[in-house]
Scaffold this motif. Structure first.
Motif, mmCIF file in Angstrom:
data_model
loop_
_atom_site.group_PDB
_atom_site.id
_atom_site.type_symbol
_atom_site.label_atom_id
_atom_site.label_comp_id
_atom_site.label_asym_id
_atom_site.label_seq_id
_atom_site.Cartn_x
_atom_site.Cartn_y
_atom_site.Cartn_z
ATOM 1 N N ARG A 4 54.402 27.112 64.361
ATOM 2 C CA ARG A 4 53.880 28.212 65.169
ATOM 3 C C ARG A 4 54.189 28.011 66.659
ATOM 4 O O ARG A 4 54.483 28.959 67.380
ATOM 5 N N GLU A 15 57.816 28.815 67.137
ATOM 6 C CA GLU A 15 57.994 30.260 66.989
ATOM 7 C C GLU A 15 57.555 31.009 68.248
ATOM 8 O O GLU A 15 58.226 31.946 68.697
ATOM 9 N N ASP A 16 56.445 30.585 68.821
ATOM 10 C CA ASP A 16 55.940 31.231 70.026
ATOM 11 C C ASP A 16 56.898 31.028 71.196
ATOM 12 O O ASP A 16 57.188 31.970 71.941
ATOM 13 N N THR A 40 47.587 26.578 70.667
ATOM 14 C CA THR A 40 47.361 26.883 69.258
ATOM 15 C C THR A 40 46.032 26.291 68.823
ATOM 16 O O THR A 40 45.594 25.267 69.339
#
Length: 232
Positions: A66, A69-70, A184
């Protein structure tokens, strides 16, 4: 002792489990997220052989992907990573490395002096963004306060992991950096779930505090009930 609840860090959980696994002791954690723990016990659990090492938090194989991806979605290509040595830092960093195509400058620390040096080197570097990975809340606050006084971080954005997602970071960290911080943290599968809603309301009634201010309190609740039900 049939069960041990609550080693918080991945390194501690791994050490505890290795020490007691031959005794048949159940070990569970609400916050040990290192991918290294995934293969430490049963890799194909069944109802008959469910394994003795459990956790109620999602592993960093999800978090690392994640984060990458961000960054990719925001066109961040020049990154420095300051990472704690040990299961949590190495595991999450490894997942991020596999998912992030651009490569990064890496600074590893295992004590306060190395952390201070890593912060200075990252500040002097040309990275657009600095990813900080540490399992201790105090290390997160140390990093933020040092970054706030280092001019090299004035042009950089910062990315923090689930360790930092607590009220303590907001209370002790430098507020002027907050607009440049992303992060996150695990979230409930469905915040509209009535069981979760009841838990949040009960926590407010008992402690006058919003439980969503803390990363792993709800996971600790789940961990305790899973163990209690197993014992029953």
């Amino acid at each position: 002792v049939p069960a041990i609840l609550g080693p918080a860090s991945s390194s501690d959980v791994g050490s505890v489990f290795q020490a007691v696994r031959d005794r048949g002791t159940f070990v569970t954690s609400p916050s040990a997220t290192s991918p290294a723990l995934t293969d430490a016990d049963e890799t194909s659990p069944t109802d008959e052989q469910p394994g003795l090492l459990w956790r109620t938090a999602p592993p960093d194989s999800l978090q690392g992907a994640r984060i990458a991806e961000d960054m990719i979605g925001r066109n961040v290509t020049n990154v420095s990573v300051i990472s704690q040595s040990g299961a949590y830092g190495e595991g999450l960093r490894g997942v991020f490395d596999q998912a992030f195509p651009s490569g990064f400058d890496l600074y590893v620390f295992s004590n306060p002096n190395q952390l201070s040096e890593a912060i200075t080197l990252a500040g002097n570097g040309s990275a657009q963004e600095v990813l900080f990975i540490a399992s201790a809340q105090d290390d997160v606050v140390t990093f933020l306060n040092a970054a706030a006084t280092n001019a090299g971080f004035d042009s950089k954005t910062l990315f923090l992991t689930d360790t930092a997602a607590t009220r303590d970071t907001l209370d002790r960290g430098p507020g002027r950096l907050f607009p440049r911080i992303r992060g996150t943290r695990p979230r409930p599968l469905d915040t509209r779930d009535t069981v979760y809603g009841t838990f949040v309301a009960s926590y407010v009634a008992e402690y006058q505090t919003d439980v969503s201010d803390f990363s792993f309190t709800s996971h600790a609740y789940d961990m305790t009930w899973v163990t209690a039900l197993g014992a029953a």
